[in-house]
Design an enzyme around this catalytic site. Structure first.
Site, PDB file in Angstrom:
ATOM      1  N   ASN A 138       0.865  -1.182   0.000  1.00 50.85           N
ATOM      2  CA  ASN A 138       0.000   0.000   0.000  1.00 50.85           C
ATOM      3  C   ASN A 138       0.900   1.231   0.000  1.00 50.85           C
ATOM      4  O   ASN A 138       1.527   1.543   1.016  1.00 50.85           O
ATOM      5  CB  ASN A 138      -0.888  -0.038   1.263  1.00 50.85           C
ATOM      6  CG  ASN A 138      -1.687   1.244   1.448  1.00 50.85           C
ATOM      7  OD1 ASN A 138      -1.823   2.044   0.521  1.00 50.85           O
ATOM      8  ND2 ASN A 138      -2.221   1.431   2.643  1.00 50.85           N
ATOM      9  N   TRP A 139       0.947   1.898  -1.146  1.00 54.23           N
ATOM     10  CA  TRP A 139       1.868   3.039  -1.260  1.00 54.23           C
ATOM     11  C   TRP A 139       1.304   4.318  -0.646  1.00 54.23           C
ATOM     12  O   TRP A 139       2.004   5.324  -0.570  1.00 54.23           O
ATOM     13  CB  TRP A 139       2.227   3.277  -2.738  1.00 54.23           C
ATOM     14  CG  TRP A 139       3.075   2.211  -3.348  1.00 54.23           C
ATOM     15  CD1 TRP A 139       3.603   1.109  -2.706  1.00 54.23           C
ATOM     16  CD2 TRP A 139       3.528   2.130  -4.702  1.00 54.23           C
ATOM     17  NE1 TRP A 139       4.343   0.356  -3.584  1.00 54.23           N
ATOM     18  CE2 TRP A 139       4.314   0.961  -4.821  1.00 54.23           C
ATOM     19  CE3 TRP A 139       3.351   2.930  -5.837  1.00 54.23           C
ATOM     20  CZ2 TRP A 139       4.912   0.579  -6.020  1.00 54.23           C
ATOM     21  CZ3 TRP A 139       3.943   2.555  -7.032  1.00 54.23           C
ATOM     22  CH2 TRP A 139       4.713   1.390  -7.122  1.00 54.23           C
ATOM     23  N   LYS A 140       0.040   4.279  -0.269  1.00 53.20           N
ATOM     24  CA  LYS A 140      -0.614   5.462   0.334  1.00 53.20           C
ATOM     25  C   LYS A 140      -0.443   6.690  -0.579  1.00 53.20           C
ATOM     26  O   LYS A 140      -0.398   6.544  -1.782  1.00 53.20           O
ATOM     27  CB  LYS A 140      -0.079   5.710   1.744  1.00 53.20           C
ATOM     28  CG  LYS A 140      -0.099   4.449   2.598  1.00 53.20           C
ATOM     29  CD  LYS A 140       0.119   4.729   4.048  1.00 53.20           C
ATOM     30  CE  LYS A 140       0.234   3.411   4.800  1.00 53.20           C
ATOM     31  NZ  LYS A 140       0.180   3.561   6.239  1.00 53.20           N
ATOM     32  N   HIS A 185      -9.398   0.885   5.121  1.00 55.23           N
ATOM     33  CA  HIS A 185      -8.098   1.102   5.768  1.00 55.23           C
ATOM     34  C   HIS A 185      -8.293   2.039   6.965  1.00 55.23           C
ATOM     35  O   HIS A 185      -9.109   2.956   6.920  1.00 55.23           O
ATOM     36  CB  HIS A 185      -7.103   1.708   4.769  1.00 55.23           C
ATOM     37  CG  HIS A 185      -5.704   1.711   5.301  1.00 55.23           C
ATOM     38  ND1 HIS A 185      -5.246   2.677   6.179  1.00 55.23           N
ATOM     39  CD2 HIS A 185      -4.670   0.849   5.111  1.00 55.23           C
ATOM     40  CE1 HIS A 185      -3.987   2.393   6.490  1.00 55.23           C
ATOM     41  NE2 HIS A 185      -3.614   1.305   5.860  1.00 55.23           N
ATOM     42  N   GLU A 225      -6.720   4.465   8.025  1.00 53.99           N
ATOM     43  CA  GLU A 225      -6.556   5.908   7.769  1.00 53.99           C
ATOM     44  C   GLU A 225      -7.828   6.483   7.159  1.00 53.99           C
ATOM     45  O   GLU A 225      -8.145   7.652   7.364  1.00 53.99           O
ATOM     46  CB  GLU A 225      -5.337   6.137   6.856  1.00 53.99           C
ATOM     47  CG  GLU A 225      -4.043   5.955   7.650  1.00 53.99           C
ATOM     48  CD  GLU A 225      -2.876   5.415   6.860  1.00 53.99           C
ATOM     49  OE1 GLU A 225      -2.887   5.458   5.621  1.00 53.99           O
ATOM     50  OE2 GLU A 225      -1.920   4.923   7.511  1.00 53.99           O
ATOM     51  N   GLU A 255      -5.242  -5.125  10.772  1.00 49.18           N
ATOM     52  CA  GLU A 255      -4.238  -4.077  10.945  1.00 49.18           C
ATOM     53  C   GLU A 255      -4.499  -3.335  12.249  1.00 49.18           C
ATOM     54  O   GLU A 255      -5.296  -2.393  12.275  1.00 49.18           O
ATOM     55  CB  GLU A 255      -4.313  -3.089   9.775  1.00 49.18           C
ATOM     56  CG  GLU A 255      -4.024  -3.714   8.424  1.00 49.18           C
ATOM     57  CD  GLU A 255      -3.382  -2.716   7.491  1.00 49.18           C
ATOM     58  OE1 GLU A 255      -2.316  -3.037   6.967  1.00 49.18           O
ATOM     59  OE2 GLU A 255      -3.929  -1.617   7.308  1.00 49.18           O
ATOM     60  N   GLY A 286       2.619   2.135  10.823  1.00 50.64           N
ATOM     61  CA  GLY A 286       3.548   3.244  10.638  1.00 50.64           C
ATOM     62  C   GLY A 286       4.251   3.657  11.928  1.00 50.64           C
ATOM     63  O   GLY A 286       4.905   4.695  11.981  1.00 50.64           O
ATOM     64  N   SER A 335       3.619  -2.290  10.386  1.00 53.00           N
ATOM     65  CA  SER A 335       5.082  -2.298  10.554  1.00 53.00           C
ATOM     66  C   SER A 335       5.735  -3.639  10.218  1.00 53.00           C
ATOM     67  O   SER A 335       6.665  -4.078  10.907  1.00 53.00           O
ATOM     68  CB  SER A 335       5.463  -1.847  11.974  1.00 53.00           C
ATOM     69  OG  SER A 335       5.006  -0.537  12.208  1.00 53.00           O
ATOM     70  N   GLY A 349       2.936  -1.249   4.306  1.00 53.59           N
ATOM     71  CA  GLY A 349       2.936   0.191   4.026  1.00 53.59           C
ATOM     72  C   GLY A 349       4.341   0.681   3.724  1.00 53.59           C
ATOM     73  O   GLY A 349       4.845   0.540   2.613  1.00 53.59           O
ATOM     74  N   GLY A 350       4.984   1.245   4.737  1.00 57.37           N
ATOM     75  CA  GLY A 350       6.301   1.872   4.557  1.00 57.37           C
ATOM     76  C   GLY A 350       7.307   1.031   3.786  1.00 57.37           C
ATOM     77  O   GLY A 350       7.957   1.522   2.847  1.00 57.37           O
TER      78      GLY A 350
HETATM   79  C1  PEP Z   1      -0.615   0.039   6.118  1.00 60.36           C
HETATM   80  O1  PEP Z   1      -0.724   1.211   5.892  1.00 60.36           O
HETATM   81  O2  PEP Z   1      -1.492  -0.734   5.681  1.00 60.36           O
HETATM   82  C2  PEP Z   1       0.527  -0.419   6.906  1.00 60.36           C
HETATM   83  C3  PEP Z   1       0.496  -1.623   7.405  1.00 60.36           C
HETATM   84  O3  PEP Z   1       1.570   0.458   7.070  1.00 60.36           O
HETATM   85  P1  PEP Z   1       3.026   0.143   7.721  1.00 60.36           P
HETATM   86  O4  PEP Z   1       3.504  -1.147   7.135  1.00 60.36           O
HETATM   87  O5  PEP Z   1       3.864   1.314   7.344  1.00 60.36           O
HETATM   88  O6  PEP Z   1       2.805   0.032   9.201  1.00 60.36           O
END
Ligand code: PEP
Length: 254
Positions: A10-12, A99, A101, A171, A177, A217, A238-239
């Site tokens: 997920n590049w957000k 998600h 966010e 999640e 994050g 993470s 994500g990251g």
């Molecule tokens: C996400 O945004 O779905 C996520 C899991 O982010 P991260 O891996 O950066 O915690």
């Protein structure tokens, strides 16, 4: 039950079209050379990159493309929004729905997310439905109830056949994050609990077939022990998905 693992990035709200395409090429190249397992790989870039990414990947069955969100209405006067028909038209096959966010910043609740799930399925897209508790909910012990409502209120109106098209992603909000990860046992406990809830509502086959990803993470150094848990079927990343080398190292652990 042998479930094929999924690793989704997920590049957000990161990457321009140009950067997104070069990152895709980089990932594709390393995957071809180094990945020997059969994990499904999905990249979820911003909307503006979807069409050019599917064009770039044409003929490459290894990497699939997903959107990060969709609107809950089919079409109409919703300035600035993107509907499922438009996503389908880009060639994308997956959509992330719910998600944390979106739940937090766009105040999306379980009922509205049920509408999004219905439209993704109507347009032949596969939803990756995200659920998970906040830190306050975990600390207060409310998390079991919260998660069970996220599942039942957004998904349990579906027929067994429709439900079997879903992918789920646990999640925990406190792990996204933040660098803080749920322990593999903590995560697996929630996955097993949700699988049991699905079994009660549908049947054991439906519960055992659905893929439940973990997100929060996930990095190359913790992916393996998470993915080895019996109820964890891969990750929503994500990251670490913004760096080709890290993302592929995670895919290799699947
Ligand atoms: C996400 O945004 O779905 C996520 C899991 O982010 P991260 O891996 O950066 O915690």
């Amino acid at each position: 039950m042998n479930r094929t693992k999924i690793i989704a990035g997920n590049w957000k709200m990161n990457t321009t079209v140009e950067r997104g395409l070069s990152l895709t090429k980089e990932i594709e190249g390393i995957v071809k050379d180094e990945v020997t397992n059969d994990a499904e790989i999905i990249l979820c870039p911003p909307f503006v990159t979807l069409a050019s990414m599917t064009r770039l990947l044409q003929g490459n069955s290894r990497i699939q493309v997903g959107a990060q969100n969709c609107h809950q209405k089919e079409r109409g006067a919703y300035t600035g929004s993107i509907n499922c028909e438009m996503i389908k038209d880009t060639g994308a096959t997956y959509v992330i729905v719910g998600h944390s966010e979106r739940r937090q910043y766009a105040h999306e609740g379980n009922g509205l997310l049920a509408e999004k799930i219905d439209l993704t399925l109507k347009y032949g897209l596969k939803p990756i439905y995200c659920f998970g508790e906040t830190q306050v909910e975990r600390k207060s012990g409310e998390f079991v109830k919260v998660i069970s409502r996220q599942i039942s209120e957004s998904l349990f109106h579906l027929s067994q056949e429709a439900f079997s098209k879903l992918v789920l992603a646990y999640e925990p909000v406190w792990a996204i994050g933040t660098g803080e990860t749920a322990t593999p046992e903590q995560a697996n406990e929630i996955h097993a609990m949700v699988r049991e809830q699905i079994k009660q509502k549908y049947d054991i086959n439906t519960a055992e077939r659905v893929r439940i990803l973990y997100g929060g993470s996930v990095k190359p150094n913790n992916a393996q022990e998470l993915f080895q848990q019996p109820d964890i079927d891969g990750g929503l990343i994500g990251g670490a998905a913004l760096d080709a080398r890290s993302f592929v190292e995670i895919i290799k652990q699947a």
